[in-house]
Scaffold this active site. Structure first.
Site: not given
Ligand code: ARG
Length: 478
Positions: A124, A308, A295, A335, A340, A37, A301, A173-174
């Protein structure tokens, strides 16, 4: 890092491993590669060193280390930290994680005395302690960023105003136009969500702020150690109550992941809105050049990539959270090496949210709202339909009947293309009082209840928001 061809791995000289005594031969290269790790837990180095210092001071208080030994180990821990900072700390193949690497280097620096560092401690309890220690600071950094974004929203809400000339837009709404709202009201809606995130961070932080150090591998120690003293020395507010729980509990990781994911979801909703608002169809907002991208093919663009990605990255946050919950499910006490797997998702979530909050703050600080486009869109007479119905209600008509009267006027207007104002003027129960409600901005000014989208209510809300935000600001800076 080690590689399968690394001569230091898989041989018959296993002394590098912390646990070499029990083994006649060294680990296979595949084991080392699969179980390490160090490649991602290095960021725990400073926390691990801080907690190790508290631990060795505890060993000294328990007369398990002489004054001189204590000084040597503390000095070596400082050296390791310095070496890591200046990039000179090398790692070797047997360093399976950052904790191993630190102990190995300390022992290289001070010799056999280094072997006393791990007295009364297991990886641990050590790893859980360092991870919590790291997370406390990371939560503070996250909170500071949330506060920053909330401040930006409050400032933009201020600018959008509540008085005459205040900016208003259609409320949806919606995703269908419903009733107009002040822009300040809309921005503060996102702001309140962020204030709840700060509450959640603070609540979650309390449970992170508990030291497992002294729990050992799972059952504590026979040595005369004082976990409470060590916890305080390492900067924790509380100590574990149960060594099995202390070494195997990762609720604090799951909770932190949830809170971070929730922040990410809030950013995704704000992001989606910016994507919509900056489209030519809406035209409600224009991004500052510094917070938009172009772009590679289409010269015209201007793309809302931050918004996004705020939307898109919420997916990986949900993945971090749900993946980790799956890892935790059904694990027996105490443990297990599965644990890990707590680090990568949390580090990823912390990084993703920190960067997202910063980018969104910059984007919101500089975005230009088009008040005219918003008003033009909001001033559709149908946005005042509820106000007309409520006018009839004020005259004593049951709301259902009022709803039907106005609904029929709207239907006739749409079917006949006669402007709604004309039909309202001709309806004796409404007349000129009704027509007045169709004037630009009239509907939004007509909202009066506490918490509503109208000017006085939003003005009071803004003050409450500022108060709550400054209370949170001092809570987090204290
Ligand atoms: N790198 C390990 C982790 O992150 C440290 C604990 C290892 N403990 C053990 N008994 N092998 O969880």
């Amino acid at each position: 890092m080690s590689s399968p061809s690394d001569p230091a791995v898989g041989g018959d000289a296993p002394r590098g491993q912390l646990w070499h005594g029990r083994f006649a031969s060294g680990p296979a290269a595949e084991l080392v590669e699969f179980t390490e790790s160090l490649s991602y837990d290095q960021r725990l180095l400073f926390s691990d060193i801080a907690c190790s210092k508290a631990h060795v001071r505890g060993l000294h208080r328990a007369a398990l280390l002489s004054e001189d030994e204590l000084g040597q180990i503390l000095g070596a821990l400082d050296t390791v930290e310095m070496e890591y900072r200046d990039g000179s700390l090398g790692f070797v193949a047997s360093d399976e994680d950052v904790h191993t690497a630190i102990e190995r280097r300390v022992t290289e620096l001070v010799g056999a005395v280094g072997g006393k560092l791990h007295t009364g401690r297991s990886r641990n309890d050590q790893v859980a302690t360092a991870f919590r220690h790291y997370l406390l600071t990371a939560i503070d950094v996250t909170a500071a960023r949330v506060i920053e974004l909330a401040e930006v929203l409050a400032a933009r809400a201020d600018e959008a105003g509540t008085g005459p000339g205040a900016t208003y837009l259609p409320g949806y709404t919606h995703l269908q136009q419903a009733q107009p709202v002040l822009l300040a009201h809309h921005l503060l809606a996102h702001g309140w969500a962020l204030l709840r995130d700060l509450d959640r961070l603070a609540d979650c932080r309390r449970r992170v702020d508990v030291s497992p150090l002294g729990a050992g591998a799972l059952a504590g120690s026979s040595l005369p150690l004082d976990p409470a003293e060590t916890a305080a020395a390492a900067g924790f507010s509380a100590t574990f109550e149960n060594s099995l729980d202390a070494t195997s509990d990762r609720d604090f990781v799951a909770e932190s992941l949830f809170v971070l994911t929730m922040i990410g979801l809030h950013l995704s909703r704000m992001g989606e809105e910016v994507v919509l608002w900056t489209s030519s169809e809406f035209g409600f907002a224009v991004l500052d050049d510094a917070y938009a991208t172009g772009s590679s093919m289409l010269p015209q663009k201007k793309n809302p990539d931050i918004a996004e990605l705020a939307r898109g990255k919420s997916g990986r946050l949900i993945g971090d959270l749900t993946g980790f919950l799956a890892t935790m499910k059904s694990l027996p006490l105490a443990y297990n090496r599965d644990l890990q797997e707590d680090k990568e998702p949390l580090f990823d979530a912390l990084d993703t949210v920190r960067l997202g909050l910063g980018a969104m703050a910059g984007m919101y600080r500089s975005i230009r709202f088009d008040a005219e486009r918003m008003a033009a869109s909001a001033d559709s007479p149908y946005g005042s339909a509820t106000d007309l119905a409520e006018l009839l209600v004020a005259d004593g008509l049951p709301f259902r009947d009022a709803h039907a009267v106005v609904g029929e006027l709207v239907r006739r207007s749409i079917e006949s293309t006669i402007p709604l104002a004309e039909l309202v003027a001709a309806e004796p129960r409404l007349g000129e009082r009704g027509v007045a409600l169709l004037a630009p901005g009239a509907s939004v000014r007509n909202r009066a209840t506490p918490g509503s989208a109208g000017p006085e209510a939003v003005e009071r809300q803004r003050e409450r928001f500022e108060d709550r935000l400054s209370a949170l600001r001092s809570e987090w800076s204290g």
